[in-house]
Design a protein around this motif. Structure first.
Motif, mmCIF file in Angstrom:
data_model
loop_
_atom_site.group_PDB
_atom_site.id
_atom_site.type_symbol
_atom_site.label_atom_id
_atom_site.label_comp_id
_atom_site.label_asym_id
_atom_site.label_seq_id
_atom_site.Cartn_x
_atom_site.Cartn_y
_atom_site.Cartn_z
ATOM 1 N N SER A 97 7.623 2.429 -19.525
ATOM 2 C CA SER A 97 7.332 3.807 -19.953
ATOM 3 C C SER A 97 5.838 4.049 -19.804
ATOM 4 O O SER A 97 5.036 3.301 -20.362
ATOM 5 C CB SER A 97 7.746 4.023 -21.408
ATOM 6 N N VAL A 98 5.480 5.062 -19.023
ATOM 7 C CA VAL A 98 4.078 5.470 -18.906
ATOM 8 C C VAL A 98 3.847 6.589 -19.904
ATOM 9 O O VAL A 98 4.539 7.623 -19.876
ATOM 10 C CB VAL A 98 3.740 5.937 -17.476
ATOM 11 N N LEU A 99 2.884 6.387 -20.805
ATOM 12 C CA LEU A 99 2.691 7.289 -21.949
ATOM 13 C C LEU A 99 1.301 7.913 -21.873
ATOM 14 O O LEU A 99 0.281 7.212 -21.870
ATOM 15 C CB LEU A 99 2.869 6.513 -23.249
ATOM 16 N N ILE A 100 1.262 9.240 -21.829
ATOM 17 C CA ILE A 100 -0.002 9.960 -21.640
ATOM 18 C C ILE A 100 -0.150 11.031 -22.712
ATOM 19 O O ILE A 100 0.642 11.981 -22.758
ATOM 20 C CB ILE A 100 -0.060 10.624 -20.255
ATOM 21 N N VAL A 150 4.181 10.384 -10.076
ATOM 22 C CA VAL A 150 5.536 10.624 -9.581
ATOM 23 C C VAL A 150 5.722 10.067 -8.176
ATOM 24 O O VAL A 150 6.857 10.021 -7.667
ATOM 25 C CB VAL A 150 5.873 12.140 -9.601
ATOM 26 N N GLU A 151 4.638 9.614 -7.548
ATOM 27 C CA GLU A 151 4.730 9.053 -6.199
ATOM 28 C C GLU A 151 4.766 7.526 -6.190
ATOM 29 O O GLU A 151 4.831 6.918 -5.125
ATOM 30 C CB GLU A 151 3.549 9.554 -5.354
ATOM 31 N N VAL A 152 4.720 6.888 -7.369
ATOM 32 C CA VAL A 152 4.774 5.426 -7.408
ATOM 33 C C VAL A 152 6.183 4.951 -7.065
ATOM 34 O O VAL A 152 7.159 5.702 -7.212
ATOM 35 C CB VAL A 152 4.341 4.877 -8.791
ATOM 36 N N ASN A 153 6.273 3.701 -6.613
ATOM 37 C CA ASN A 153 7.556 3.189 -6.144
ATOM 38 C C ASN A 153 8.249 2.279 -7.157
ATOM 39 O O ASN A 153 9.078 1.456 -6.782
ATOM 40 C CB ASN A 153 7.366 2.433 -4.819
ATOM 41 N N TYR A 154 7.902 2.412 -8.443
ATOM 42 C CA TYR A 154 8.521 1.560 -9.456
ATOM 43 C C TYR A 154 9.918 2.081 -9.766
ATOM 44 O O TYR A 154 10.100 3.277 -10.066
ATOM 45 C CB TYR A 154 7.669 1.520 -10.724
ATOM 46 N N PRO A 155 10.922 1.202 -9.759
ATOM 47 C CA PRO A 155 12.315 1.669 -9.860
ATOM 48 C C PRO A 155 12.782 2.048 -11.262
ATOM 49 O O PRO A 155 13.644 2.908 -11.420
ATOM 50 C CB PRO A 155 13.118 0.485 -9.322
ATOM 51 N N LYS A 156 12.258 1.380 -12.289
ATOM 52 C CA LYS A 156 12.757 1.597 -13.653
ATOM 53 C C LYS A 156 11.647 2.219 -14.499
ATOM 54 O O LYS A 156 11.024 1.563 -15.319
ATOM 55 C CB LYS A 156 13.211 0.281 -14.276
ATOM 56 N N LEU A 157 11.427 3.491 -14.281
ATOM 57 C CA LEU A 157 10.238 4.149 -14.825
ATOM 58 C C LEU A 157 10.614 5.431 -15.557
ATOM 59 O O LEU A 157 11.449 6.215 -15.085
ATOM 60 C CB LEU A 157 9.272 4.479 -13.680
ATOM 61 N N GLU A 158 9.984 5.607 -16.724
ATOM 62 C CA GLU A 158 10.017 6.902 -17.385
ATOM 63 C C GLU A 158 8.585 7.319 -17.672
ATOM 64 O O GLU A 158 7.729 6.483 -17.980
ATOM 65 C CB GLU A 158 10.860 6.873 -18.672
ATOM 66 N N ILE A 159 8.322 8.602 -17.550
ATOM 67 C CA ILE A 159 6.978 9.145 -17.759
ATOM 68 C C ILE A 159 7.058 10.148 -18.901
ATOM 69 O O ILE A 159 7.791 11.140 -18.814
ATOM 70 C CB ILE A 159 6.440 9.824 -16.488
ATOM 71 N N ASP A 215 10.746 -1.449 -21.785
ATOM 72 C CA ASP A 215 10.405 -2.794 -22.271
ATOM 73 C C ASP A 215 8.892 -2.982 -22.300
ATOM 74 O O ASP A 215 8.367 -3.692 -23.152
ATOM 75 C CB ASP A 215 11.030 -3.853 -21.350
ATOM 76 N N TYR A 216 8.196 -2.363 -21.336
ATOM 77 C CA TYR A 216 6.740 -2.364 -21.301
ATOM 78 C C TYR A 216 6.246 -0.933 -21.448
ATOM 79 O O TYR A 216 6.852 0.004 -20.919
ATOM 80 C CB TYR A 216 6.221 -2.958 -19.982
ATOM 81 N N LEU A 217 5.153 -0.788 -22.163
ATOM 82 C CA LEU A 217 4.565 0.534 -22.412
ATOM 83 C C LEU A 217 3.175 0.574 -21.811
ATOM 84 O O LEU A 217 2.327 -0.265 -22.127
ATOM 85 C CB LEU A 217 4.493 0.809 -23.918
ATOM 86 N N LEU A 218 2.935 1.532 -20.932
ATOM 87 C CA LEU A 218 1.623 1.689 -20.314
ATOM 88 C C LEU A 218 0.978 2.962 -20.843
ATOM 89 O O LEU A 218 1.535 4.057 -20.691
ATOM 90 C CB LEU A 218 1.739 1.750 -18.790
ATOM 91 N N PHE A 219 -0.174 2.805 -21.495
ATOM 92 C CA PHE A 219 -0.930 3.934 -22.025
ATOM 93 C C PHE A 219 -2.118 4.207 -21.109
ATOM 94 O O PHE A 219 -2.817 3.270 -20.701
ATOM 95 C CB PHE A 219 -1.431 3.634 -23.437
ATOM 96 N N CYS A 220 -2.358 5.457 -20.814
ATOM 97 C CA CYS A 220 -3.507 5.794 -19.963
ATOM 98 C C CYS A 220 -3.972 7.209 -20.253
ATOM 99 O O CYS A 220 -3.258 8.013 -20.871
ATOM 100 C CB CYS A 220 -3.164 5.631 -18.481
ATOM 101 N N GLY A 221 -5.182 7.506 -19.795
ATOM 102 C CA GLY A 221 -5.728 8.845 -19.909
ATOM 103 C C GLY A 221 -5.462 9.634 -18.645
ATOM 104 O O GLY A 221 -5.054 9.088 -17.618
ATOM 105 N N ILE A 233 -1.395 -1.962 -20.615
ATOM 106 C CA ILE A 233 0.055 -2.116 -20.696
ATOM 107 C C ILE A 233 0.390 -3.210 -21.704
ATOM 108 O O ILE A 233 -0.316 -4.212 -21.805
ATOM 109 C CB ILE A 233 0.650 -2.442 -19.312
ATOM 110 N N THR A 234 1.424 -2.992 -22.485
ATOM 111 C CA THR A 234 1.801 -3.957 -23.510
ATOM 112 C C THR A 234 3.318 -4.118 -23.563
ATOM 113 O O THR A 234 4.068 -3.165 -23.280
ATOM 114 C CB THR A 234 1.287 -3.523 -24.897
ATOM 115 N N ASP A 235 3.722 -5.304 -23.907
ATOM 116 C CA ASP A 235 5.133 -5.562 -24.198
ATOM 117 C C ASP A 235 5.498 -4.783 -25.466
ATOM 118 O O ASP A 235 4.758 -4.797 -26.451
ATOM 119 C CB ASP A 235 5.323 -7.066 -24.418
#
Length: 501
Positions: A160-163, A180-189, A242-248, A319-321
């Protein structure tokens, strides 16, 4: 000198009375009187002792005056103000007494100015050599990516990418477009609109709904929370990865960014990774561009952070578990922290060294695009809290920067004037290693060798000291506004005032 010491000691005792109940009851009036008395005595003491060491007595005296100004301003809750100012008085008084002790030793054993200067030059030269070696070692370590295993789409975890976004426009659009152009298969934004005053912010988020971007309407920040941390908590509660990515919103992703970052985490067996992005080189490249952002990174790269039990962390992208964040209780555990990522990283380090700090490379393609005005605003917001909001810590850090990065030029001048060639040599060694160190930081910041940067170390130190003092002054006596909110209220236990009519 003895008379001066007795006078300063009496003033220190008078300052100490402030925290006794009778004087604390009239603290604002008594502190105002102490400001005047301490200023006069500190100035006269400096004038009466014609010695370089007496500068230290004067220097710490100015911070004692500032500590009394904090009481006069009385912006914080009374209990917090009592604890914070008492602690500062204790440490600053110890520093001032230590300075007097150094002055007494100088007079007692007839140490000459030459002995002092050469001793200082030796210490500064040795320190700068060690810092340069630490910089090289750390820079090499964070750029050395592991032999990451290639993971099939089936074996990759969900991410999960969290902004959080508040009053964002063009940067938000560019960030989401790259995501939205990344190629990661199991992604939520997930993008949280943090009570934006600009109508365009939620509109931009909804524009990407057809690309899978999920809009979350943020709620009003409750008491005791920094707004950013509350936004993080809401995103955490909504995320399912399962992993959470936080970014600005200033981060730009390449097609392979997430796949490579997750592969790094899995290969290294890390539950948390903080990324130092590649920074876009501004055009035109001004002096401030070569100072502000590199300074932010310098504090994470130059110092041996692991040995100081404070791992290098950046809030730009990490990114964190999910399990790691859940075990800490989410962001509720550090709701007032300006850098919640730091506390989470320390937790990860204690769990089988489950944390890494890495620098993005061209293959990973994580890029930061931040204007110099935003970089400066971030520095003002974070510098004083990084030192735990303690003036006594500010006094030591500023003194260290002056000693390491400014004093070599003063020592060089004295050595040339008096023909003390050992002093000249030691000063030149310090200047050379300072230049190499700051140049290496700038090169890592922009992934480009910029010749001018090797001449900026003293200017960068002065700039950083100025930012630090300004950040302290704003937090203690004024307001620090970020995203149209006053971050002083929850962070400093400041009592909010009524809006001006």
């Amino acid at each position: 000198m003895l008379l001066a010491f007795k006078i300063v000691a009496c003033v220190s005792i008078a300052n100490g009375l402030l925290w006794l109940p009778p004087f604390w009851a009239i603290r604002r009036y008594y502190a105002a009187l102490l400001v005047i008395i301490t200023a006069i005595v500190t100035g006269l003491s400096f004038g009466a002792n014609n010695h370089a060491v007496s500068l230290l007595v004067f220097y710490f005296g100015t911070f004692l005056i500032f500590n009394n100004i904090r009481v006069v301003k009385h912006r914080m809750q009374a209990k917090h103000l009592y604890r914070a100012t008492l602690r500062s008085w204790v440490f600053l008084t110890i520093y001032q007494i230590t300075s007097f002790g150094m002055l007494w030793l100088t007079v007692r054993f007839h140490w000459s100015v030459k002995i002092w200067l050469i001793g200082v030059a030796l210490f500064v030269a040795a320190s700068n050599i060690l810092l340069y070696m630490s910089t090289l070692k750390h820079s090499t370590a964070i750029q050395k990516t592991s032999e990451a295993t290639h993971y099939s789409d089936h074996n990759l975890p969900t991410v999960s990418v969290l902004i959080p976004a508040r009053n964002e426009t063009d940067d938000l659009q560019a960030c989401l477009q790259s995501l939205v152009e990344v190629n990661y298969p199991k992604l939520e934004i997930l993008v949280l609109d943090d009570c934006s005053q600009l109508r365009r912010t939620p509109e931009i988020i909804r524009q990407f709904a057809h690309d899978g971007v999920r809009f979350i309407a943020g709620t009003v920040t409750p008491d005791g929370w920094l707004a950013k941390n509350h936004a993080y908590q809401q995103l955490f509660e909504e995320a399912s990865g399962d992993y959470l990515l936080f970014c600005g919103v200033d981060v730009r992703f390449s097609t392979n960014s997430l796949r490579e970052l997750v592969a790094e985490a899995l290969s290294r067996q890390k539950s948390m990774i903080s990324v130092m992005p590649m920074n876009t080189v501004p055009a035109p490249l001004g002096i401030e561009n070569l100072i502000v952002q590199p300074l932010r990174y310098a504090w994470e790269i130059v110092l041996p952070r692991r040995r100081l039990a404070s791992p290098s962390v950046l809030s730009t992208c990490w990114i964190t578990d999910r399990k790691l964040l859940a075990t800490t209780g989410g962001f509720k555990a550090f709701s007032r922290s300006i850098y919640p990522e730091v506390y989470l990283a320390r937790t990860a380090v204690t769990h089988d060294d489950g944390y890494s700090f890495i620098a993005s490379n061209v293959s990973m393609g994580l890029v930061c695009n931040k204007s110099v005005l935003e970089q400066r605003a971030t520095a003002i917001r974070t510098r004083y809290p990084q030192l735990h909001r303690r003036p006594e810590a500010v006094s030591l850090q500023a003194l260290a920067e002056i000693s390491l990065f400014i004093s070599p030029f003063l020592l060089l001048s004295v050595g040339l004037i008096l023909s003390w060639w050992l002093l000249v040599g030691l000063a030149l060694v310090s200047i050379a290693f300072n230049s190499l160190m700051f140049g290496a930081v700038v090169k890592l910041t922009y992934r480009k060798n910029i010749t001018r940067s090797y001449m900026l170390s003293p200017l960068a130190a002065l700039y950083d000291i100025g930012l630090l003092f300004y950040s302290m002054w704003k937090y203690e006596t004024d307001d620090v506004i970020w995203k149209d909110r006053n971050v002083c209220i929850p962070l400093m236990y400041v009592v909010p005032s009524l809006p001006k009519l």
